[in-house]
Design an enzyme around this catalytic site. Sequence first.
Site, PDB file in Angstrom:
ATOM      1  N   VAL A 234       4.015   3.098   0.551  1.00 50.32           N
ATOM      2  CA  VAL A 234       3.308   2.551  -0.504  1.00 50.32           C
ATOM      3  C   VAL A 234       1.749   2.613  -0.117  1.00 50.32           C
ATOM      4  O   VAL A 234       1.346   1.819   1.001  1.00 50.32           O
ATOM      5  CB  VAL A 234       3.618   1.055  -1.041  1.00 50.32           C
ATOM      6  CG1 VAL A 234       3.052   0.704  -2.016  1.00 50.32           C
ATOM      7  CG2 VAL A 234       5.243   1.347  -1.362  1.00 50.32           C
TER       8      VAL A 234
ATOM      9  N   GLY B  61       8.977   2.452   4.117  1.00 46.94           N
ATOM     10  CA  GLY B  61      10.254   2.160   4.257  1.00 46.94           C
ATOM     11  C   GLY B  61      11.154   3.210   4.343  1.00 46.94           C
ATOM     12  O   GLY B  61      10.627   4.526   4.506  1.00 46.94           O
ATOM     13  N   GLY B  62      12.576   3.427   4.166  1.00 47.76           N
ATOM     14  CA  GLY B  62      13.225   4.549   4.421  1.00 47.76           C
ATOM     15  C   GLY B  62      13.232   5.492   3.276  1.00 47.76           C
ATOM     16  O   GLY B  62      13.397   6.733   3.358  1.00 47.76           O
ATOM     17  N   MET B  63      12.501   5.036   2.045  1.00 47.69           N
ATOM     18  CA  MET B  63      12.355   5.814   0.785  1.00 47.69           C
ATOM     19  C   MET B  63      10.894   6.438   0.662  1.00 47.69           C
ATOM     20  O   MET B  63      10.643   7.019  -0.347  1.00 47.69           O
ATOM     21  CB  MET B  63      13.046   5.289  -0.453  1.00 47.69           C
ATOM     22  CG  MET B  63      14.444   5.119  -0.200  1.00 47.69           C
ATOM     23  SD  MET B  63      15.286   6.671  -0.019  1.00 47.69           S
ATOM     24  CE  MET B  63      14.983   7.407  -1.721  1.00 47.69           C
ATOM     25  N   GLY B  64      10.012   5.926   1.305  1.00 46.14           N
ATOM     26  CA  GLY B  64       8.745   6.285   1.213  1.00 46.14           C
ATOM     27  C   GLY B  64       7.725   5.238   1.624  1.00 46.14           C
ATOM     28  O   GLY B  64       7.840   4.433   2.344  1.00 46.14           O
TER      29      GLY B  64
ATOM     30  N   LYS C 193       3.433   5.178  -4.610  1.00 48.58           N
ATOM     31  CA  LYS C 193       4.274   5.406  -3.544  1.00 48.58           C
ATOM     32  C   LYS C 193       4.580   6.681  -3.303  1.00 48.58           C
ATOM     33  O   LYS C 193       4.593   7.573  -4.238  1.00 48.58           O
ATOM     34  CB  LYS C 193       5.710   4.709  -4.218  1.00 48.58           C
ATOM     35  CG  LYS C 193       6.981   5.095  -3.372  1.00 48.58           C
ATOM     36  CD  LYS C 193       8.162   4.265  -3.496  1.00 48.58           C
ATOM     37  CE  LYS C 193       7.943   2.741  -3.236  1.00 48.58           C
ATOM     38  NZ  LYS C 193       9.268   2.168  -3.433  1.00 48.58           N
TER      39      LYS C 193
ATOM     40  N   ASP D 286      18.412  -1.903  -6.088  1.00 52.32           N
ATOM     41  CA  ASP D 286      17.885  -2.267  -4.729  1.00 52.32           C
ATOM     42  C   ASP D 286      17.107  -3.631  -5.055  1.00 52.32           C
ATOM     43  O   ASP D 286      15.823  -3.724  -4.536  1.00 52.32           O
ATOM     44  CB  ASP D 286      16.840  -1.387  -4.288  1.00 52.32           C
ATOM     45  CG  ASP D 286      16.432  -1.481  -2.848  1.00 52.32           C
ATOM     46  OD1 ASP D 286      17.506  -2.057  -2.099  1.00 52.32           O
ATOM     47  OD2 ASP D 286      15.544  -1.193  -2.235  1.00 52.32           O
TER      48      ASP D 286
END
Length: 574
Positions: free
Chosen positions: A102, A97-100, A117, A214
């Site tokens: 997995v 996703g936008g932040m990393g 992650k 989140d």
Amino acid sequence: MHERMSNNGGARHGSDEPTSFGLQPPVQPAAVPHPNNPYASPTQVVPPQQQPPHAAQQAPQPAQQAPQQPTRQPPQDPGTGRLIAGRYRLLAKLGHGGMGTVWRAKDETVDREVAVKEPRVPDHLPERERANAFERMRREARAAARLDHPAVVNVHDVAMVDDRPWIVMELVQGRSLGDALQEGTLSAREAARVGLEVLGALEAAHAAGILHRDVKPDNVLLGRHDRVVLTDFGIAQIEGETNLTDTGGFVGSPEYIAPERVLGQRPGPASDLWSLGVVLYAATEGVSPFRRSNTPATLQSVLNATPAPPASASGPLAEVLNGLLQKDPARRPNAAQVRSLLEAAANPPAPVPTQVVTVGGGDSGRGGGIRLGRRTLLGLGAAVVAAAVAAYLVIAEPFAGPLPEGWNTKAEQDVAATVAYPDGYTRTVPEDTDDDHWVTYTDPSGSIWLGLRLDKKSEDTTNSIKESAAAEMYEDNGVFEQSGSYDFGMPENPDTKPDDEAKYQGKDAARNTIAYETTDSQNPRPREVQIFYYKNSDGNMYKLTVSYPGKGDFTERGREVARVAIANLDIDKP
């Protein structure tokens, strides 16, 4: 963020693990009302050796075939096999996703599989802000690792690689709520049970001074043995630190973000509770109430739109949704209040006990019960009642408060009142209204019906209208206890709960709730009837009756129909 803890959106590397959360079929078309639906299944890349089903229908191969070539293996994800911090071997991507990203990984030191992650921040950020974002991730992931709660995903380690924090977590066996919602919705009871677990995780975090920021279905994992786990604590921090108006963008899941965060205000525990409310709404309805076709429109709906009344939540769960989705965080219920309501929704009271009566032939000459006079009846013939007790159909439940969406009102001249009824109900009136004043509305299956009857004082030649609503109720109640009611399929001596303290617009009224099992010897059914009585200033008696199944999915729906219909009854001359 839309990281998922599985290679196909679930919470592990094999999403065929069973869970105990029953799903209800989604309303068709499937809940994909807007582009970029986060519930949509990820694109599946079919390796060359996995031919489509129609491949077998292609032309037959010639008798002479070339030597078989070695089977090509699908390409591995770049980074597969990499060793992180000298102990975590990356095996396969689970999601990104936008932040990393997995990964499923192997902790070679203790020989167990974990979720790792790999952090990532937007490329447009200056180097200093990127470094600050990574440092916040590192510190807050370590803070999350200190949380001790069964509904919090365990953070095992924070491995620094090239000044970036790689978060090592337990690999939860199961799948995400987001993936579950692709197949259907949770019942109100199951949604409340999931909500209680997520609330517990949030309470533990808030007590430790940690905000999640989140909370969304993709971060709620439905594990084995009824376990519910909230993941990604304190990792998606950049959207809370970056000025929205300066960047013009937004990192995270806008449809689950509280209004105060959209406005750039400092978030607090109430912000996480807002997100929980949206998650519960999505769990029962299959879609977020604020989802729009693009991020700016979604953020505007979070700030300004009033959620559509949920169709599948009533009672305490509806109260939770209504409270948590208040735009002003000061008006939202606190965690203790939310817990009390969710516990009530997850553990509803047992059905009202009913008396089972076996109907034999020629019992004291009653022959199936005494038929009450026309004043007690609502004009609903015995055939319609028989259909009502023989069929069930799931109908959307209304929402507490003013007239819910999906309801209508109609001014009924012959009963001198305006009646509220749900969409799709069939209206029935008597053929001759000279001395019979009633109207009924029946749902398409006949399971639920409501009716209003007016007995006019000017037509009461036998003085049968009692002096008050309460007196009228008690007279009918005595008849029910002694003889039952043929028209309702009601035996004698049902379980009744008369209430002589009810009010209508501040004036005296009465209300009775009757639970019983029908006298149909072939297929007896539990039923419940609510009758609301009011005598107006002209001496006319009004009776609003709602009948519905006494057990099963329709019971709460029927009670909500009764509540809304009674609350919105508008008599022309009170």
